[in-house]
Design an enzyme around this catalytic site. Sequence first.
Site, short mmCIF file in Angstrom:
data_model
loop_
_atom_site.label_atom_id
_atom_site.label_comp_id
_atom_site.label_asym_id
_atom_site.label_seq_id
_atom_site.Cartn_x
_atom_site.Cartn_y
_atom_site.Cartn_z
N ASP A 51 6.12 12.29 7.29
CA ASP A 51 5.02 12.01 6.37
C ASP A 51 5.57 11.73 4.98
O ASP A 51 6.11 12.62 4.32
CB ASP A 51 4.04 13.18 6.31
CG ASP A 51 2.85 12.88 5.43
OD1 ASP A 51 1.93 12.17 5.89
OD2 ASP A 51 2.83 13.33 4.27
N TYR A 56 5.91 10.16 -3.73
CA TYR A 56 6.97 11.15 -3.60
C TYR A 56 8.28 10.64 -4.18
O TYR A 56 9.24 11.41 -4.33
CB TYR A 56 7.17 11.53 -2.14
CG TYR A 56 5.95 12.13 -1.48
CD1 TYR A 56 4.87 12.59 -2.24
CD2 TYR A 56 5.87 12.22 -0.10
CE1 TYR A 56 3.75 13.12 -1.63
CE2 TYR A 56 4.75 12.76 0.52
CZ TYR A 56 3.69 13.20 -0.25
OH TYR A 56 2.57 13.72 0.37
N LYS A 85 1.76 6.32 2.01
CA LYS A 85 0.46 6.32 1.36
C LYS A 85 0.38 5.39 0.15
O LYS A 85 1.37 5.24 -0.59
CB LYS A 85 0.11 7.75 0.91
CG LYS A 85 0.25 8.80 2.00
CD LYS A 85 -0.07 10.19 1.52
CE LYS A 85 0.29 11.23 2.56
NZ LYS A 85 1.72 11.48 2.64
N HIS A 116 -4.04 7.58 -0.61
CA HIS A 116 -3.55 8.92 -0.97
C HIS A 116 -4.64 9.80 -1.57
O HIS A 116 -4.80 10.97 -1.21
CB HIS A 116 -2.36 8.80 -1.94
CG HIS A 116 -1.47 9.99 -1.95
ND1 HIS A 116 -0.12 9.92 -2.22
CD2 HIS A 116 -1.71 11.30 -1.73
CE1 HIS A 116 0.41 11.12 -2.17
NE2 HIS A 116 -0.55 11.99 -1.87
#
Length: 318
Positions: A51, A56, A85, A116
């Site tokens: 994921d 990130y 996302k 997201h």
Amino acid sequence: MAAAAAAKDAAVTLSSGYRMPAVGLGVWRMDKPDVRGLIHAALRLGYRHLDCAADYQNEAEVGDALAEAFQTGLVKREDLFITTKLWNSDHGHVLEACKDSLKKLQLDYLDLYLIHFPVATRHTGVGTTSSALGDDGVLDIDTTISLETTWHAMEELVSMGLVRSIGISNYDIFLTRDCLAYAKIKPAVNQIEVHPYFQRDSLVKFCQKHGICVTAHTPLGGSTANTEWFGSVSCLDDPVIKSLAEKYGKTPAQLVLRWGLQRNTVVIPKTSKLERLQENFEVFDFDISGEDMEKMKAVDRKYRTNQPAKFWGIDLFA
């Protein structure tokens, strides 16, 4: 490798027809130098679900790790389920953002692409994911882009073959219901914060009733990362959970992940510790009794640990 064998059979069939492994590895806050080693270790243990997210800021490192894994024969692309996302500031640039993630991940397609958060913010350039704040220090929301517009752009990605399944993340019942009303392709997944201190039974049941798989992010609720960032309380320290974990000969984390699986949710625990990778994966060799599931239901505090309001100056979930 009994855990790997059991995990291989533990998957959820999405409304899109594709199967998503029930346990995945979240890469949030995974430091860039550690990504390769952690991902390769996870793949060797049997993880097949990763994921990721543009926000990130480690998609490129994940991509390098995956490319090496494919080249060395550690795993085949078709055996993996990769999620990433769409960030808030790219709602008006869905195609470009998806292609940017694919390039960084060095993939031809995504297994799952999620919105997201249910909010469009001022565009800051594809690939840049800092939260756009106004002069008042509050999130700079773009009121010209509707979530319906964003969703239809996500649907186009499926038509183009760039994405196999599309979904939503951090949507409540009302936003999920709206998405179902305007969607030509139903969201396959709603990824939300779910753990024993924040069980969200109504939302989980609503999604499942309408064929939307629930993926639990922050499934260990208030673990170290969230305690550091948000000052949250950990459900892993709850006396009921600790007592039940001892009863089953498991760690509190394993008990909590098993609880999530038995609620028919997918769990994506994040860890930066190699020993925890294995621990979090060894959750297929026991079942929690109905009586003990009821005991865990009783510890619900309706307590959200993941609080982006701390950074945005606005609570999207208020």
